[in-house]
Design an enzyme around this catalytic site. Structure first.
Site, PDB file in Angstrom:
ATOM      1  N   TYR A 118       0.810  -1.225   0.000  1.00  0.00           N
ATOM      2  CA  TYR A 118       0.000   0.000   0.000  1.00  0.00           C
ATOM      3  C   TYR A 118       0.842   1.273   0.000  1.00  0.00           C
ATOM      4  O   TYR A 118       0.740   2.079  -0.911  1.00  0.00           O
ATOM      5  CB  TYR A 118      -0.953  -0.012   1.205  1.00  0.00           C
ATOM      6  N   PRO A 131     -11.346   0.140  -2.229  1.00  0.00           N
ATOM      7  CA  PRO A 131     -12.627  -0.392  -2.679  1.00  0.00           C
ATOM      8  C   PRO A 131     -13.790   0.543  -2.359  1.00  0.00           C
ATOM      9  O   PRO A 131     -13.723   1.373  -1.454  1.00  0.00           O
ATOM     10  CB  PRO A 131     -12.775  -1.696  -1.884  1.00  0.00           C
ATOM     11  N   HIS A 354      -7.323   1.268   1.754  1.00  0.00           N
ATOM     12  CA  HIS A 354      -7.093  -0.144   2.051  1.00  0.00           C
ATOM     13  C   HIS A 354      -5.945  -0.422   3.036  1.00  0.00           C
ATOM     14  O   HIS A 354      -5.886  -1.503   3.627  1.00  0.00           O
ATOM     15  CB  HIS A 354      -6.793  -0.853   0.725  1.00  0.00           C
ATOM     16  N   LYS A 430     -25.947 -19.253  -2.204  1.00  0.00           N
ATOM     17  CA  LYS A 430     -25.127 -20.323  -1.603  1.00  0.00           C
ATOM     18  C   LYS A 430     -25.929 -21.621  -1.495  1.00  0.00           C
ATOM     19  O   LYS A 430     -25.357 -22.704  -1.390  1.00  0.00           O
ATOM     20  CB  LYS A 430     -24.687 -19.896  -0.191  1.00  0.00           C
ATOM     21  N   LYS A 434     -24.429 -25.601  -1.722  1.00  0.00           N
ATOM     22  CA  LYS A 434     -24.515 -26.313  -0.432  1.00  0.00           C
ATOM     23  C   LYS A 434     -25.355 -27.580  -0.581  1.00  0.00           C
ATOM     24  O   LYS A 434     -24.988 -28.629  -0.044  1.00  0.00           O
ATOM     25  CB  LYS A 434     -25.155 -25.415   0.629  1.00  0.00           C
ATOM     26  N   LYS A 437     -23.469 -30.275  -1.692  1.00  0.00           N
ATOM     27  CA  LYS A 437     -22.338 -30.531  -0.788  1.00  0.00           C
ATOM     28  C   LYS A 437     -21.023 -29.961  -1.333  1.00  0.00           C
ATOM     29  O   LYS A 437     -19.968 -30.587  -1.295  1.00  0.00           O
ATOM     30  CB  LYS A 437     -22.199 -32.031  -0.497  1.00  0.00           C
ATOM     31  N   SER A 439     -18.512 -26.336  -1.620  1.00  0.00           N
ATOM     32  CA  SER A 439     -18.233 -25.015  -1.062  1.00  0.00           C
ATOM     33  C   SER A 439     -18.753 -23.956  -2.041  1.00  0.00           C
ATOM     34  O   SER A 439     -18.344 -23.936  -3.212  1.00  0.00           O
ATOM     35  CB  SER A 439     -16.723 -24.859  -0.877  1.00  0.00           C
ATOM     36  N   ASP A 441     -18.077 -20.793  -2.252  1.00  0.00           N
ATOM     37  CA  ASP A 441     -17.011 -19.931  -2.759  1.00  0.00           C
ATOM     38  C   ASP A 441     -16.239 -20.640  -3.873  1.00  0.00           C
ATOM     39  O   ASP A 441     -15.932 -20.043  -4.907  1.00  0.00           O
ATOM     40  CB  ASP A 441     -16.063 -19.532  -1.628  1.00  0.00           C
ATOM     41  N   TYR A 463      -6.256 -14.285  -8.797  1.00  0.00           N
ATOM     42  CA  TYR A 463      -6.029 -13.961  -7.383  1.00  0.00           C
ATOM     43  C   TYR A 463      -7.364 -13.975  -6.650  1.00  0.00           C
ATOM     44  O   TYR A 463      -8.317 -13.340  -7.089  1.00  0.00           O
ATOM     45  CB  TYR A 463      -5.427 -12.554  -7.311  1.00  0.00           C
ATOM     46  N   THR A 476      -3.707 -10.843   4.492  1.00  0.00           N
ATOM     47  CA  THR A 476      -4.218 -11.779   3.479  1.00  0.00           C
ATOM     48  C   THR A 476      -3.092 -12.566   2.813  1.00  0.00           C
ATOM     49  O   THR A 476      -1.931 -12.160   2.843  1.00  0.00           O
ATOM     50  CB  THR A 476      -4.924 -11.038   2.317  1.00  0.00           C
ATOM     51  N   SER A 565     -12.331 -11.226  -5.089  1.00  0.00           N
ATOM     52  CA  SER A 565     -12.445 -11.291  -3.644  1.00  0.00           C
ATOM     53  C   SER A 565     -13.894 -11.530  -3.249  1.00  0.00           C
ATOM     54  O   SER A 565     -14.799 -10.943  -3.844  1.00  0.00           O
ATOM     55  CB  SER A 565     -11.959  -9.972  -3.062  1.00  0.00           C
ATOM     56  N   GLN A 566     -14.068 -12.390  -2.263  1.00  0.00           N
ATOM     57  CA  GLN A 566     -15.402 -12.519  -1.695  1.00  0.00           C
ATOM     58  C   GLN A 566     -15.487 -11.599  -0.480  1.00  0.00           C
ATOM     59  O   GLN A 566     -14.630 -11.663   0.400  1.00  0.00           O
ATOM     60  CB  GLN A 566     -15.671 -13.961  -1.230  1.00  0.00           C
TER      61      GLN A 566
HETATM   62  N1  COA Z   1     -21.102 -28.599   1.704  1.00  0.00           N
HETATM   63  C1  COA Z   1     -22.051 -27.822   2.260  1.00  0.00           C
HETATM   64  N2  COA Z   1     -21.813 -26.570   2.737  1.00  0.00           N
HETATM   65  C2  COA Z   1     -20.560 -26.096   2.616  1.00  0.00           C
HETATM   66  C3  COA Z   1     -19.524 -26.836   2.035  1.00  0.00           C
HETATM   67  C4  COA Z   1     -19.837 -28.158   1.565  1.00  0.00           C
HETATM   68  N3  COA Z   1     -18.916 -28.936   1.007  1.00  0.00           N
HETATM   69  N4  COA Z   1     -18.396 -26.121   2.071  1.00  0.00           N
HETATM   70  C5  COA Z   1     -18.705 -24.937   2.641  1.00  0.00           C
HETATM   71  N5  COA Z   1     -20.008 -24.930   2.992  1.00  0.00           N
HETATM   72  C6  COA Z   1     -20.740 -23.866   3.688  1.00  0.00           C
HETATM   73  C7  COA Z   1     -19.941 -23.311   4.853  1.00  0.00           C
HETATM   74  O1  COA Z   1     -20.187 -24.046   6.002  1.00  0.00           O
HETATM   75  C8  COA Z   1     -20.482 -21.882   4.943  1.00  0.00           C
HETATM   76  O2  COA Z   1     -21.739 -21.930   5.593  1.00  0.00           O
HETATM   77  P1  COA Z   1     -22.486 -20.573   6.160  1.00  0.00           P
HETATM   78  O3  COA Z   1     -23.094 -19.894   4.996  1.00  0.00           O
HETATM   79  O4  COA Z   1     -23.506 -21.139   7.065  1.00  0.00           O
HETATM   80  O5  COA Z   1     -21.428 -19.793   6.851  1.00  0.00           O
HETATM   81  C9  COA Z   1     -20.745 -21.508   3.502  1.00  0.00           C
HETATM   82  O6  COA Z   1     -20.896 -22.745   2.805  1.00  0.00           O
HETATM   83  C10 COA Z   1     -19.650 -20.701   2.854  1.00  0.00           C
HETATM   84  O7  COA Z   1     -18.447 -21.454   2.781  1.00  0.00           O
HETATM   85  P2  COA Z   1     -17.444 -21.273   1.540  1.00  0.00           P
HETATM   86  O8  COA Z   1     -18.213 -20.840   0.348  1.00  0.00           O
HETATM   87  O9  COA Z   1     -16.623 -22.494   1.414  1.00  0.00           O
HETATM   88  O10 COA Z   1     -16.576 -20.023   1.905  1.00  0.00           O
HETATM   89  P3  COA Z   1     -15.955 -19.513   3.263  1.00  0.00           P
HETATM   90  O11 COA Z   1     -17.000 -18.838   4.069  1.00  0.00           O
HETATM   91  O12 COA Z   1     -15.162 -20.585   3.915  1.00  0.00           O
HETATM   92  O13 COA Z   1     -14.992 -18.371   2.693  1.00  0.00           O
HETATM   93  C11 COA Z   1     -13.003 -17.394   1.841  1.00  0.00           C
HETATM   94  C12 COA Z   1     -13.899 -18.637   1.871  1.00  0.00           C
HETATM   95  C13 COA Z   1     -11.789 -17.660   0.998  1.00  0.00           C
HETATM   96  C14 COA Z   1     -13.789 -16.241   1.214  1.00  0.00           C
HETATM   97  C15 COA Z   1     -12.608 -17.047   3.311  1.00  0.00           C
HETATM   98  O14 COA Z   1     -11.866 -18.109   3.848  1.00  0.00           O
HETATM   99  C16 COA Z   1     -11.751 -15.832   3.436  1.00  0.00           C
HETATM  100  O15 COA Z   1     -10.552 -15.917   3.492  1.00  0.00           O
HETATM  101  N6  COA Z   1     -12.371 -14.634   3.512  1.00  0.00           N
HETATM  102  C17 COA Z   1     -11.687 -13.368   3.621  1.00  0.00           C
HETATM  103  C18 COA Z   1     -11.516 -12.754   2.277  1.00  0.00           C
HETATM  104  C19 COA Z   1     -11.109 -11.324   2.373  1.00  0.00           C
HETATM  105  O16 COA Z   1     -10.367 -10.916   3.228  1.00  0.00           O
HETATM  106  N7  COA Z   1     -11.655 -10.531   1.447  1.00  0.00           N
HETATM  107  C20 COA Z   1     -11.504  -9.121   1.439  1.00  0.00           C
HETATM  108  C21 COA Z   1     -10.323  -8.615   0.731  1.00  0.00           C
HETATM  109  S1  COA Z   1     -10.420  -6.853   0.679  1.00  0.00           S
END
Ligand code: COA
Length: 637
Positions: A118, A131, A354, A430, A434, A437, A439, A441, A463, A476, A565-566
């Site tokens: 930064y 952002p 940021h 989501k 889900k 089964k 993820s 993200d 990224y 991060t 990014s999420q």
């Molecule tokens: N089956 C069913 N549900 C699942 C699953 C599976 N195989 N895998 C994940 N899920 C569920 C999780 O339990 C979670 O449930 P919730 O909605 O009840 O919380 C949900 O799905 C989301 O999980 P997932 O999509 O895997 O993402 P995450 O929440 O683990 O996030 C990242 C992943 C990478 C975004 C997170 O780890 C991270 O690092 N976030 C920070 C990012 C950041 O800093 N961004 C800003 C930059 S400016």
């Protein structure tokens, strides 16, 4: 020499290696010294960021390059990596240096990170680093509504600030592990200060006399608004409403020089212009009042009228850069860590600088504020008269006027260049991944790989931000979403010779590979920050830069044509940012339970990229992946 930091390309100045490593007296080290008690105990209990094993990073680096390099390039890079990691080689020496630093610091990365990613990154913070955040359109359409909403919003931020001040913020968790809460202590009362070669950040919350005012900007004019009564209680929304009305009625003229636009400049230019600006004592005092304030509230003038369909995209532009000098780009102080932005037409959002924090703490604060604004006002206002908010004056010398004109021109070029498309994907959220089964993200990231491949017939370095907040003072690392598994899936998806069962098997593999990379990244075992750390040690020890860092493959690995990014939230909002390379995309998304918000950006000057096309391709990819899963019963797998 290019290194990667945050989502941005950052020049790691090998021409002045020692300069890189000098402790910067201007840079406030990220620390948790102000806070005590419960919070400190929590922080102390967090683990230190590990240094991953050298060989593991080298192997994973090679694996990450496979989907984005040609075979002959791979061969050359393999040789360089072997040389780097061999017994007694330079890699081992750098690794030892990094391990030593890890033993002697609270976090071997965070201070370097703030500097390199930064404060030494010289592109304008606008679009390139800060952002924006777009909130749902609020229920007001005139000046009175704008003021009333703004008053509630301020009260909501002060309510959140009380939790920070009292250390009563609930500790957050990721994957069942407690997270570092330090970033919450960095976002209020802080500001970036431009420097000639490197900027700094000051945090006044930690001073002996923490600020009790915010700054309000209206028609490009800045005001100091004290937000606490003399007994220390925060002003109520009714009191704030009165004060905001006084500000608005004393800043009706619209021909003021937009001093704030100076903060949109390239950092070197702003560094010089800043010296000019604060030569004058009045200007210096005005700037200092802005810097010291708890946050800035921007009461915006009108933006170009748009259809309902494009409303969110225009709102994203308003939050990201203000629309150019003829609109609201001058109604900002972009160095301020947190700016809330409210238009007269119900538009509402924020922009944040940021350096001190990532999106999630900002969004948590905003979720709280939005919830607060929805509650009925119950607190009775004290009947004491309030002092008039103080206008901040600026003496505009010919030199400063010239700087303002230059800033206007560059801002307008940048505004013209940025293409932004906000897409609300309403078909599912989501819930669908889900139910399968998977993820969510990982599902989204793999859909993005498919969308990109369909547009360009190739994979690109991608990224995704991963939180390192499981570690003390963690920021991060990078999840590299383009993997061999994702490449195999996207190549097979539209191939008519492939059976659906095979495509689903490849999808499952790609999604699992992504989730596994995510787990590795959030547990401090990803490759990018480790490689950066090794490179920083080489610079610090004034060694010849090892070949793996001058290799074109390393440059390609860091040329993120997809920077993503999420940023999840409770509120139905979306964060947005610009691309980090001229021929790339910025993609930020908020997956909610039953729909997802995406903000896709690109540059108009690049003929290859188009934000609307990628958004459309993304929608198609998500729908096609769901259709494939629905048409292929699990029993057939
Ligand atoms: N089956 C069913 N549900 C699942 C699953 C599976 N195989 N895998 C994940 N899920 C569920 C999780 O339990 C979670 O449930 P919730 O909605 O009840 O919380 C949900 O799905 C989301 O999980 P997932 O999509 O895997 O993402 P995450 O929440 O683990 O996030 C990242 C992943 C990478 C975004 C997170 O780890 C991270 O690092 N976030 C920070 C990012 C950041 O800093 N961004 C800003 C930059 S400016």
């Amino acid at each position: 020499m290019w290194g990667i930091c945050s989502r941005t390309m950052v020049k790691v100045g090998m021409a002045k290696p020692c300069g890189l490593m000098k402790p910067c007296h201007l840079v406030k080290p990220v620390s948790a010294t102000r806070v005590t008690g419960r919070y400190l105990t929590h922080q102390k209990g967090l683990p230190n960021l590990p240094v991953p094993p050298l060989q593991q990073t080298c192997e994973r680096y090679i694996a990450a390059l496979e989907p984005i390099l040609e075979v002959d390039e791979m061969k050359h890079t393999n040789e360089l990596v072997d040389e780097f990691q061999k017994a007694g080689g330079v890699g081992e020496r750098l690794q030892r240096g990094l391990e030593k630093r890890a033993r002697n610091t609270e976090n071997w990365l965070s201070e370097w990170w703030v500097k390199v990613a930064y404060l030494e990154y010289r592109m304008p913070v606008v679009v390139h680093s800060s952002p924006g955040l777009v909130l749902p359109r609020m229920n007001f359409r005139d000046k009175q509504g704008q003021i009333r909403f703004a008053a509630k919003l301020i009260a909501g931020v002060l309510d959140f600030k009380t939790m920070i001040d009292n250390e009563t913020l609930p500790i957050e968790y990721l994957a069942g592990k407690p997270l570092c809460m330090n970033q919450y202590y960095e976002v209020l009362s802080s500001c970036r200060i431009p420097g000639l070669k490197r900027d700094s950040v000051v945090n006044h919350a930690k001073s002996s006399r923490p600020p009790r005012h915010i700054t309000v900007v209206h028609n490009f004019q800045f005001f100091v608004l004290d937000v606490y009564n003399s007994d220390g209680t925060p002003l109520t929304a009714d009191q704030l409403c009165v004060q905001l009305e006084r500000i608005c009625s004393s800043s009706l003229q619209t021909n003021t020089e937009p001093v704030g636009i100076l903060t949109t400049q390239h950092r070197d230019s702003w560094g010089k212009a800043y010296v000019n600006l604060i030569k004058d004592k009045t200007n210096q005092e005005s700037v200092s009042a802005i810097q010291r304030s708890i946050f800035t509230l921007c009461l915006d003038g009108a933006m170009p009228r748009v259809s309902d369909e494009t409303y969110r995209s225009t709102a994203a532009i308003q939050m990201l850069h203000g629309g150019g000098s003829q609109w609201n780009s001058g109604n900002r102080w972009f160095d301020k860590t947190l700016q809330f932005i409210i238009g007269e037409d119900g538009t509402c959002g924020a922009n944040y600088e940021h350096a001190p924090a990532e999106g999630p703490p900002i969004v948590a604060l905003i979720d709280h504020v939005v919830e607060y604004t929805r509650k009925p006002e119950t607190i009775r206002s004290p009947m004491v008269p309030l002092p008039m908010p103080r206008k901040l004056h600026f003496n505009i010398t010919p030199e400063v006027r010239k700087d303002i004109e230059e800033a206007k021109n560059s801002m307008n070029i940048l505004a013209q260049d940025l293409d932004m498309r906000v897409m609300v994907f309403g078909h599912f959220g989501k819930n669908v991944p889900k139910a399968h089964k998977m993820s969510p993200d990982a599902f989204i990231q793999i859909a993005l790989q498919l969308a990109y491949y369909r547009m360009y017939r190739r994979c690109c370095a991608t990224y995704e931000s991963a939180s390192l907040r499981m570690f003390r003072l963690g920021r991060t690392d990078t999840i590299r979403s383009a993997s061999s598994a994702s490449a195999a899936f996207v190549k097979a998806f539209d191939d008519p010779s492939k059976q659906n069962t095979e495509k689903v098997a490849l999808m499952v593999k790609a999604i699992k590979a992504h989730r596994s990379y995510t787990n590795m990244a959030i547990s401090g075992q990803a490759i990018d920050r480790h490689l950066l750390g090794l490179k920083m040690i080489a610079a610090e020890e004034k060694l010849t830069m090892p070949d793996i860092f001058t290799d074109t493959a390393y440059g390609k690995a860091l040329h993120y044509q997809l920077s993503t990014s999420q940023v999840p939230s409770k509120t139905d909002c979306v964060m947005c940012f610009g691309p980090v390379v001229s021929n790339g995309y910025g993609v930020c998304y908020n997956p909610m339970d039953d729909h997802m918000n995406f903000a896709v950006s690109s540059f108009n000057t690049c003929e290859e990229t188009n934000a609307a096309h990628l958004a459309q391709a993304m929608e198609d990819a998500l729908l096609d992946m769901r259709t494939l899963l629905e048409r292929t019963p699990a029993a057939k797998l």
